[in-house]
Motif scaffolding. Structure first.
Motif, PDB file in Angstrom:
ATOM      1  N   ASP A   1      52.590  43.482  47.876  1.00 52.25           N
ATOM      2  CA  ASP A   1      53.511  43.775  46.779  1.00 52.25           C
ATOM      3  C   ASP A   1      52.821  43.512  45.435  1.00 52.25           C
ATOM      4  O   ASP A   1      52.749  42.371  44.979  1.00 52.25           O
ATOM      5  CB  ASP A   1      54.757  42.903  46.937  1.00 52.25           C
ATOM      6  CG  ASP A   1      55.848  43.240  45.931  1.00 52.25           C
ATOM      7  OD1 ASP A   1      55.597  44.102  45.058  1.00 52.25           O
ATOM      8  OD2 ASP A   1      56.935  42.646  46.025  1.00 52.25           O
ATOM      9  N   LEU A   2      52.336  44.583  44.829  1.00 51.89           N
ATOM     10  CA  LEU A   2      51.585  44.437  43.567  1.00 51.89           C
ATOM     11  C   LEU A   2      52.509  44.123  42.385  1.00 51.89           C
ATOM     12  O   LEU A   2      52.037  43.677  41.342  1.00 51.89           O
ATOM     13  CB  LEU A   2      50.784  45.717  43.289  1.00 51.89           C
ATOM     14  CG  LEU A   2      49.692  46.017  44.326  1.00 51.89           C
ATOM     15  CD1 LEU A   2      49.114  47.410  44.123  1.00 51.89           C
ATOM     16  CD2 LEU A   2      48.584  44.977  44.277  1.00 51.89           C
TER      17      LEU A   2
ATOM     18  N   GLN B   1      48.245  40.152  40.080  1.00 52.33           N
ATOM     19  CA  GLN B   1      47.391  39.512  39.067  1.00 52.33           C
ATOM     20  C   GLN B   1      45.934  39.596  39.505  1.00 52.33           C
ATOM     21  O   GLN B   1      45.624  39.482  40.689  1.00 52.33           O
ATOM     22  CB  GLN B   1      47.784  38.037  38.866  1.00 52.33           C
ATOM     23  CG  GLN B   1      49.214  37.824  38.383  1.00 52.33           C
ATOM     24  CD  GLN B   1      50.237  37.989  39.502  1.00 52.33           C
ATOM     25  OE1 GLN B   1      49.937  37.719  40.652  1.00 52.33           O
ATOM     26  NE2 GLN B   1      51.423  38.458  39.152  1.00 52.33           N
ATOM     27  N   ILE B   2      45.045  39.754  38.545  1.00 48.69           N
ATOM     28  CA  ILE B   2      43.609  39.836  38.837  1.00 48.69           C
ATOM     29  C   ILE B   2      43.173  38.608  39.639  1.00 48.69           C
ATOM     30  O   ILE B   2      43.558  37.488  39.345  1.00 48.69           O
ATOM     31  CB  ILE B   2      42.791  39.966  37.528  1.00 48.69           C
ATOM     32  CG1 ILE B   2      41.373  40.437  37.807  1.00 48.69           C
ATOM     33  CG2 ILE B   2      42.765  38.694  36.733  1.00 48.69           C
ATOM     34  CD1 ILE B   2      41.209  41.913  37.717  1.00 48.69           C
TER      35      ILE B   2
ATOM     36  N   MET C   1      31.987  41.239  57.547  1.00 48.43           N
ATOM     37  CA  MET C   1      32.868  40.372  56.761  1.00 48.43           C
ATOM     38  C   MET C   1      33.470  41.178  55.615  1.00 48.43           C
ATOM     39  O   MET C   1      32.814  42.026  55.016  1.00 48.43           O
ATOM     40  CB  MET C   1      32.086  39.183  56.195  1.00 48.43           C
ATOM     41  CG  MET C   1      31.348  38.357  57.239  1.00 48.43           C
ATOM     42  SD  MET C   1      32.389  37.708  58.564  1.00 48.43           S
ATOM     43  CE  MET C   1      33.548  36.678  57.648  1.00 48.43           C
ATOM     44  N   HIS C   2      34.731  40.892  55.294  1.00 50.72           N
ATOM     45  CA  HIS C   2      35.384  41.622  54.202  1.00 50.72           C
ATOM     46  C   HIS C   2      36.578  40.830  53.662  1.00 50.72           C
ATOM     47  O   HIS C   2      37.015  39.855  54.265  1.00 50.72           O
ATOM     48  CB  HIS C   2      35.824  43.014  54.659  1.00 50.72           C
ATOM     49  CG  HIS C   2      36.612  43.031  55.927  1.00 50.72           C
ATOM     50  ND1 HIS C   2      36.025  42.903  57.173  1.00 50.72           N
ATOM     51  CD2 HIS C   2      37.938  43.168  56.167  1.00 50.72           C
ATOM     52  CE1 HIS C   2      36.957  42.969  58.114  1.00 50.72           C
ATOM     53  NE2 HIS C   2      38.125  43.116  57.529  1.00 50.72           N
ATOM     54  N   GLU C   3      37.074  41.267  52.515  1.00 50.66           N
ATOM     55  CA  GLU C   3      38.251  40.667  51.883  1.00 50.66           C
ATOM     56  C   GLU C   3      38.976  41.767  51.099  1.00 50.66           C
ATOM     57  O   GLU C   3      38.391  42.822  50.814  1.00 50.66           O
ATOM     58  CB  GLU C   3      37.847  39.527  50.925  1.00 50.66           C
ATOM     59  CG  GLU C   3      37.094  40.019  49.701  1.00 50.66           C
ATOM     60  CD  GLU C   3      36.719  38.931  48.677  1.00 50.66           C
ATOM     61  OE1 GLU C   3      36.995  37.741  48.922  1.00 50.66           O
ATOM     62  OE2 GLU C   3      36.143  39.304  47.635  1.00 50.66           O
ATOM     63  N   VAL C   4      40.250  41.525  50.773  1.00 53.41           N
ATOM     64  CA  VAL C   4      41.000  42.431  49.889  1.00 53.41           C
ATOM     65  C   VAL C   4      41.522  41.596  48.726  1.00 53.41           C
ATOM     66  O   VAL C   4      42.241  40.614  48.933  1.00 53.41           O
ATOM     67  CB  VAL C   4      42.167  43.121  50.625  1.00 53.41           C
ATOM     68  CG1 VAL C   4      42.930  44.037  49.658  1.00 53.41           C
ATOM     69  CG2 VAL C   4      41.652  43.931  51.812  1.00 53.41           C
ATOM     70  N   VAL C   5      41.108  41.982  47.518  1.00 55.56           N
ATOM     71  CA  VAL C   5      41.400  41.202  46.312  1.00 55.56           C
ATOM     72  C   VAL C   5      41.828  42.156  45.197  1.00 55.56           C
ATOM     73  O   VAL C   5      41.376  43.305  45.132  1.00 55.56           O
ATOM     74  CB  VAL C   5      40.128  40.434  45.849  1.00 55.56           C
ATOM     75  CG1 VAL C   5      40.395  39.603  44.611  1.00 55.56           C
ATOM     76  CG2 VAL C   5      39.596  39.545  46.954  1.00 55.56           C
TER      77      VAL C   5
ATOM     78  N   ILE D   1      43.938  46.925  39.043  1.00 53.57           N
ATOM     79  CA  ILE D   1      44.810  46.846  37.859  1.00 53.57           C
ATOM     80  C   ILE D   1      44.959  48.230  37.222  1.00 53.57           C
ATOM     81  O   ILE D   1      46.064  48.651  36.835  1.00 53.57           O
ATOM     82  CB  ILE D   1      44.250  45.835  36.820  1.00 53.57           C
ATOM     83  CG1 ILE D   1      44.202  44.414  37.414  1.00 53.57           C
ATOM     84  CG2 ILE D   1      45.054  45.885  35.525  1.00 53.57           C
ATOM     85  CD1 ILE D   1      45.544  43.775  37.694  1.00 53.57           C
ATOM     86  N   ASP D   2      43.856  48.982  37.120  1.00 54.22           N
ATOM     87  CA  ASP D   2      43.920  50.353  36.567  1.00 54.22           C
ATOM     88  C   ASP D   2      44.845  51.226  37.408  1.00 54.22           C
ATOM     89  O   ASP D   2      45.643  52.014  36.874  1.00 54.22           O
ATOM     90  CB  ASP D   2      42.512  50.986  36.524  1.00 54.22           C
ATOM     91  CG  ASP D   2      41.605  50.315  35.504  1.00 54.22           C
ATOM     92  OD1 ASP D   2      42.132  49.613  34.609  1.00 54.22           O
ATOM     93  OD2 ASP D   2      40.364  50.471  35.607  1.00 54.22           O
ATOM     94  N   ALA D   3      44.744  51.092  38.734  1.00 54.65           N
ATOM     95  CA  ALA D   3      45.581  51.903  39.638  1.00 54.65           C
ATOM     96  C   ALA D   3      47.048  51.494  39.537  1.00 54.65           C
ATOM     97  O   ALA D   3      47.946  52.353  39.624  1.00 54.65           O
ATOM     98  CB  ALA D   3      45.082  51.756  41.076  1.00 54.65           C
ATOM     99  N   ILE D   4      47.308  50.195  39.333  1.00 48.36           N
ATOM    100  CA  ILE D   4      48.693  49.716  39.157  1.00 48.36           C
ATOM    101  C   ILE D   4      49.287  50.331  37.894  1.00 48.36           C
ATOM    102  O   ILE D   4      50.426  50.822  37.888  1.00 48.36           O
ATOM    103  CB  ILE D   4      48.733  48.164  39.065  1.00 48.36           C
ATOM    104  CG1 ILE D   4      48.373  47.531  40.408  1.00 48.36           C
ATOM    105  CG2 ILE D   4      50.104  47.681  38.594  1.00 48.36           C
ATOM    106  CD1 ILE D   4      48.182  46.013  40.354  1.00 48.36           C
TER     107      ILE D   4
END
Length: 362
Positions: free
Chosen positions: A211-212, A217-218, A282-286, A292-295
């Protein structure tokens, strides 16, 4: 380094027998493609593919439905929660799944030793993402691992649910099977070395919903630094960026999935089968600047602010034995990967990330 995009069409059109018969007669272009697939998986743990059977329209239809679902009230979504089945079907609410990097001390030591610019973001607790688990494909009628092969959960008010989930899930599994065959040939194994033990595996279409509006937040970590416990993971393109991967050399890289392409990542089971020749990526989602631009753009266009990943986890069949295959038996690292049932391995991994109670827990 750029991850190459492999067009699967020439392989899918080929009606010969790769990895069998007279190797001199193999189509040279396809041999090169298979080598490229295995090399890329070995070096980067990730691969971009284009499959004519999986279109951008298919991906959009799926994302539209999942956005609608994740936008439903929390109390509605919790009706699809099945903790007694280790969250392996139905919904996993935010705040349940614990990133591996929070609980694995050996991994934490490695992270501290990384150059600062390659270190992952540090999660402060369980992942603030929702996930929906949907089984795809036939299940074994007789298995020791019943809870890993449970019946699906369908939310009320979504008449298109089963068809949309099965259609997109089966298309992505077909893409995985083609890549698995090509990787097997590239690794010097028989074409069906991987796909033969994937049959009736507990494959999971497991979209996440972040949920953005509340967590946009960055620097917010939606999925802390981790590897996947399954064989190969495949994703359609998300509408919001934010996925970082680590190459085998330790370099951190933000992934950009072109429209119409699929992203494939290596899981722990392929590492087992190749005795570490190919390691789990290995990976992450941040939330990044690009997120932020896409939001901002989605807000201006009045689109959903739920970040949905159309993730599918392909698995080795629960009752099949995980062990180094073919010539990988002779690898100096083979002893690190002792034979064990795939279902047993999955249960151990689920315990570590808080999706299955430890032995002795109620």
């Amino acid at each position: 380094m750029q991850i190459p995009v492999i067009d699967l069409a020439p392989y899918l059109d080929f009606d010969g027998e790769l990895g069998g018969g007279d190797k001199e007669e193999l189509d040279l272009k396809l041999k090169i493609m298979c080598s490229e697939v295995s090399r890329t998986l070995r070096e980067t743990g990730a691969l971009l593919v284009k499959d004519p059977r999986c279109t951008a329209q298919d991906n959009d239809r799926f994302l539209d439905m999942m956005e609608k679902y994740f936008e439903m009230p929390d109390e509605f979504k919790r009706r699809q929660e099945r903790p007694h089945l280790h969250y392996q079907v139905g919904v996993t609410p935010e705040g349940v799944e614990v990133p591996r990097s929070l609980v694995d001390e050996e991994m934490q030591e490695k992270l501290r030793a990384m150059p600062t610019e390659f270190q992952p973001s540090t999660p402060t607790g369980p992942d603030p993402k929702w996930r929906y688990m949907w089984r795809v494909g036939p299940r074994p009628s007789n298995t020791r691992f019943k809870e890993l092969n449970s019946e699906p959960v369908i939310p009320e008010g979504f008449p298109e649910w089963r068809d949309t989930m099965d259609s997109w899930g089966n298309k992505m599994i077909a893409a995985i099977e083609a890549v698995a065959e090509m990787a097997a040939v590239g690794f010097g194994l028989q074409k069906g070395a991987f796909t033969s033990i994937m049959k009736q595996g507990p494959h999971l279409l497991a979209p996440t919903g972040s949920d953005l509006r509340h967590h946009g937040q960055i620097g917010t970590v939606f999925a802390g630094y981790h590897y996947d416990l399954n064989f190969l993971t495949i994703h359609g393109r998300s509408r919001f960026p934010g996925l970082n991967i680590w190459l085998r050399n330790g370099q951190k890289m933000e992934v950009k999935v072109p429209v119409g392409c699929l992203l494939i990542q290596t899981g722990k089971q392929i590492e087992w089968l190749t005795a570490g020749e190919c390691i789990a990526g290995m990976h992450e989602v941040v939330v990044t600047d690009r997120t932020i631009d896409a939001i901002r753009l989605a807000s201006e266009e009045n689109r959903s602010l739920w970040r949905v990943s159309s993730t599918l986890f392909s698995h080795i069949a629960s009752d099949a034995v995980l062990k180094p295959l073919g010539h990988f038996v002779d690898s100096p690292l083979a002893s690190k990967y002792p034979p064990m049932c795939a279902g047993e391995f999955v249960e151990q991994e689920l315990s570590a990330i808080n999706l299955k109670g430890n032995k002795g827990d109620v």
